[in-house]
Design an enzyme around this catalytic site. Structure first.
Site, PDB file in Angstrom:
ATOM      1  N   ARG A  46       0.870  -1.177   0.000  1.00  0.00           N
ATOM      2  CA  ARG A  46       0.000   0.000   0.000  1.00  0.00           C
ATOM      3  C   ARG A  46       0.902   1.221   0.000  1.00  0.00           C
ATOM      4  O   ARG A  46       2.096   1.128   0.072  1.00  0.00           O
ATOM      5  CB  ARG A  46      -0.984   0.001   1.158  1.00  0.00           C
ATOM      6  CG  ARG A  46      -0.621  -0.715   2.468  1.00  0.00           C
ATOM      7  CD  ARG A  46       0.549  -0.152   3.214  1.00  0.00           C
ATOM      8  NE  ARG A  46       0.457   1.307   3.331  1.00  0.00           N
ATOM      9  CZ  ARG A  46       1.484   2.079   3.541  1.00  0.00           C
ATOM     10  NH1 ARG A  46       2.692   1.578   3.627  1.00  0.00           N
ATOM     11  NH2 ARG A  46       1.324   3.378   3.663  1.00  0.00           N
ATOM     12  N   GLY A  47       0.264   2.368  -0.198  1.00  0.00           N
ATOM     13  CA  GLY A  47       1.043   3.598  -0.335  1.00  0.00           C
ATOM     14  C   GLY A  47       1.052   3.996  -1.801  1.00  0.00           C
ATOM     15  O   GLY A  47       1.451   3.189  -2.645  1.00  0.00           O
ATOM     16  N   ALA A  48       0.642   5.208  -2.118  1.00  0.00           N
ATOM     17  CA  ALA A  48       0.442   5.589  -3.519  1.00  0.00           C
ATOM     18  C   ALA A  48       1.616   5.258  -4.439  1.00  0.00           C
ATOM     19  O   ALA A  48       1.459   4.545  -5.432  1.00  0.00           O
ATOM     20  CB  ALA A  48       0.091   7.080  -3.589  1.00  0.00           C
ATOM     21  N   ARG A  80      -7.668  -0.130  -6.588  1.00  0.00           N
ATOM     22  CA  ARG A  80      -7.985   0.889  -5.576  1.00  0.00           C
ATOM     23  C   ARG A  80      -8.158   2.228  -6.297  1.00  0.00           C
ATOM     24  O   ARG A  80      -7.357   2.576  -7.151  1.00  0.00           O
ATOM     25  CB  ARG A  80      -6.884   0.986  -4.514  1.00  0.00           C
ATOM     26  CG  ARG A  80      -6.723  -0.293  -3.684  1.00  0.00           C
ATOM     27  CD  ARG A  80      -5.698  -0.112  -2.576  1.00  0.00           C
ATOM     28  NE  ARG A  80      -6.227   0.728  -1.482  1.00  0.00           N
ATOM     29  CZ  ARG A  80      -5.460   1.206  -0.493  1.00  0.00           C
ATOM     30  NH1 ARG A  80      -4.161   0.977  -0.486  1.00  0.00           N
ATOM     31  NH2 ARG A  80      -6.009   1.938   0.469  1.00  0.00           N
ATOM     32  N   GLN A 178      -1.331   1.533   9.896  1.00  0.00           N
ATOM     33  CA  GLN A 178      -0.092   1.784   9.166  1.00  0.00           C
ATOM     34  C   GLN A 178       0.930   2.512  10.056  1.00  0.00           C
ATOM     35  O   GLN A 178       2.127   2.298   9.947  1.00  0.00           O
ATOM     36  CB  GLN A 178      -0.342   2.641   7.912  1.00  0.00           C
ATOM     37  CG  GLN A 178      -1.119   1.980   6.806  1.00  0.00           C
ATOM     38  CD  GLN A 178      -2.603   2.258   6.867  1.00  0.00           C
ATOM     39  OE1 GLN A 178      -3.166   2.428   7.973  1.00  0.00           O
ATOM     40  NE2 GLN A 178      -3.288   2.296   5.727  1.00  0.00           N
ATOM     41  N   ASP A 219      -2.168  10.890  -1.639  1.00  0.00           N
ATOM     42  CA  ASP A 219      -2.546   9.868  -2.611  1.00  0.00           C
ATOM     43  C   ASP A 219      -2.980  10.494  -3.924  1.00  0.00           C
ATOM     44  O   ASP A 219      -2.877   9.859  -4.977  1.00  0.00           O
ATOM     45  CB  ASP A 219      -3.646   8.981  -2.032  1.00  0.00           C
ATOM     46  CG  ASP A 219      -3.106   8.113  -0.915  1.00  0.00           C
ATOM     47  OD1 ASP A 219      -3.009   8.610   0.222  1.00  0.00           O
ATOM     48  OD2 ASP A 219      -2.715   6.956  -1.197  1.00  0.00           O
ATOM     49  N   ASN A 229      -5.671  12.073   1.157  1.00  0.00           N
ATOM     50  CA  ASN A 229      -4.713  11.302   1.934  1.00  0.00           C
ATOM     51  C   ASN A 229      -5.469  10.464   2.951  1.00  0.00           C
ATOM     52  O   ASN A 229      -6.699  10.543   3.052  1.00  0.00           O
ATOM     53  CB  ASN A 229      -3.687  12.228   2.613  1.00  0.00           C
ATOM     54  CG  ASN A 229      -2.460  11.475   3.091  1.00  0.00           C
ATOM     55  OD1 ASN A 229      -1.809  10.775   2.329  1.00  0.00           O
ATOM     56  ND2 ASN A 229      -2.152  11.600   4.378  1.00  0.00           N
ATOM     57  N   LYS A 230      -4.716   9.663   3.718  1.00  0.00           N
ATOM     58  CA  LYS A 230      -5.350   8.774   4.688  1.00  0.00           C
ATOM     59  C   LYS A 230      -6.419   9.481   5.527  1.00  0.00           C
ATOM     60  O   LYS A 230      -6.205  10.623   5.959  1.00  0.00           O
ATOM     61  CB  LYS A 230      -4.260   8.191   5.604  1.00  0.00           C
ATOM     62  CG  LYS A 230      -4.715   7.185   6.595  1.00  0.00           C
ATOM     63  CD  LYS A 230      -5.557   6.061   5.991  1.00  0.00           C
ATOM     64  CE  LYS A 230      -4.914   5.433   4.802  1.00  0.00           C
ATOM     65  NZ  LYS A 230      -5.840   4.598   3.988  1.00  0.00           N
TER      66      LYS A 230
END
Ligand SMILES: CSC[C@H]1O[C@H](OP(=O)(O)O)[C@H](O)[C@@H]1O
EC number: 5.3.1.23
Length: 318
Positions: A46-48, A80, A178, A219, A229-230
């Protein structure tokens, strides 16, 4: 040795399974685009920027195995919806194929460019982090979320390596954790002092004057500087603005979506209720209670002090 989330092996992709960190380091061997797509959907990676890199290699694997490029592209594209890097990377490798270039070379370039961008953002961003700063961050924006080094966590890493005394408040980042699992793991390995906090502690820390700046990743960033973002990032931006604390977004230009101006038009991923109703796999909520699980939120440019990119710092109104 630097933390790496994946290794390209030409016939397969080795992927560090982030669902079992920090207590287990297990590597997945992914041999085609379907396995890569499932790993992205399940957040094994995960993570852009990391999603973009891994999806590009997934495309190469699928095409090498003889699957129709359109099917390969669509399988990966539909994993996603929020991280722009996914579409950025897939567009680059599909264009390479269409133009008779080598998509594998393009995928390797995407990974190399992301790592270089992170180091450049670290060099630029570290000068914005005061010595003895207490930095608050959310989610994981380190080597695990990218091709290596990290974005916001990369700035913290660069400041630390430059000899600055930096302390990090690590928001645990419910429900995937995370922060508590991945950022804490990276900071421990790097020897950077930190403390994990519940996400709801952030505001009280700011009120007590215990936060000097906020550093977050992204993101997707729109033309006007709105940032997806998150989930929880928007909340931090409102708190930081109220307490007059600098709020920085760190992201490579590959996260910028040139097609969107208004952040409210960014597609926000809604993940399974189960991830909220359980705590790392252990069911805590009653079966009969529904849960809303937006994985991201949108921070307006007005709440952001500046966006740090590999090409320089974009000052905003925040
Ligand atoms: C360096 S971008 C990392 C970015 O991605 C995270 O989301 P997720 O873990 O769901 O992929 C979060 O928004 C981070 O800021």
């Amino acid at each position: 040795m630097e933390v790496k989330a994946f290794f390209w092996k030409k016939t397969h992709l080795l992927l560090l399974d982030q669902r079992v960190l920090p207590h287990k380091e297990e590597w997945l061997v992914l041999e085609d685009h379907r396995q890569v797509a499932q790993a992205i959907k399940d957040m094994a990676v995960r993570g852009a920027p990391a999603i973009g890199c891994v999806a590009a290699y997934g495309f190469v694997l699928g095409v090498k195995k003889g699957y129709p490029p359109e099917e390969v592209y669509n399988t990966l594209k539909n994993t996603r919806p929020t991280a722009y890097n996914l579409f950025y990377a897939l567009d680059r490798v599909t264009r390479a194929l269409k133009e008779g270039a080598d998509p594998e070379e393009e995928a390797v370039k995407i990974e190399e460019e992301d790592y270089k961008a992170n180091r450049q953002m670290g060099e630029i961003g570290k000068d914005l982090v005061p010595d003895n700063a207490r930095v608050l961050t959310i989610c994981n924006t380190g080597a695990l979320a990218t091709a290596g080094w990290g974005t916001a966590l990369g700035v913290i890493r660069s400041a630390h390596r430059a000899g600055k005394k930096v302390f990090v408040w690590v928001c645990e980042t419910r429900p995937f954790l995370q922060g508590a699992r991945l950022t804490a793991w990276e900071l421990l390995k790097e020897g950077i002092p930190h403390s994990i906090i519940t996400d709801s502690t952030a505001g009280f820390l700011m009120k007590k004057g215990m936060v000097d700046c906020v550093l977050v990743g992204a993101d997707r960033i729109t033309r006007r500087g709105d940032v997806a973002n998150k989930i929880g990032t928007y909340t931090l931006s409102v708190l930081a603005k109220h307490h007059r604390i600098p709020f920085y977004v760190v992201a490579p230009t590959s996260t910028f979506d040139p097609h969107i101006t208004d952040g409210d038009t960014i597609p926000i991923e809604e993940r399974s209720q189960e991830e909220v109703k359980s705590f790392h796999g252990c069911r805590v909520a009653p079966d009969g209670s529904p849960a809303l699980h937006w994985a991201f939120d949108v921070t307006p440019a007005e709440n952001i002090t500046a966006i740090i990119t590999e090409k320089g710092v974009v000052k905003l109104q925040g």
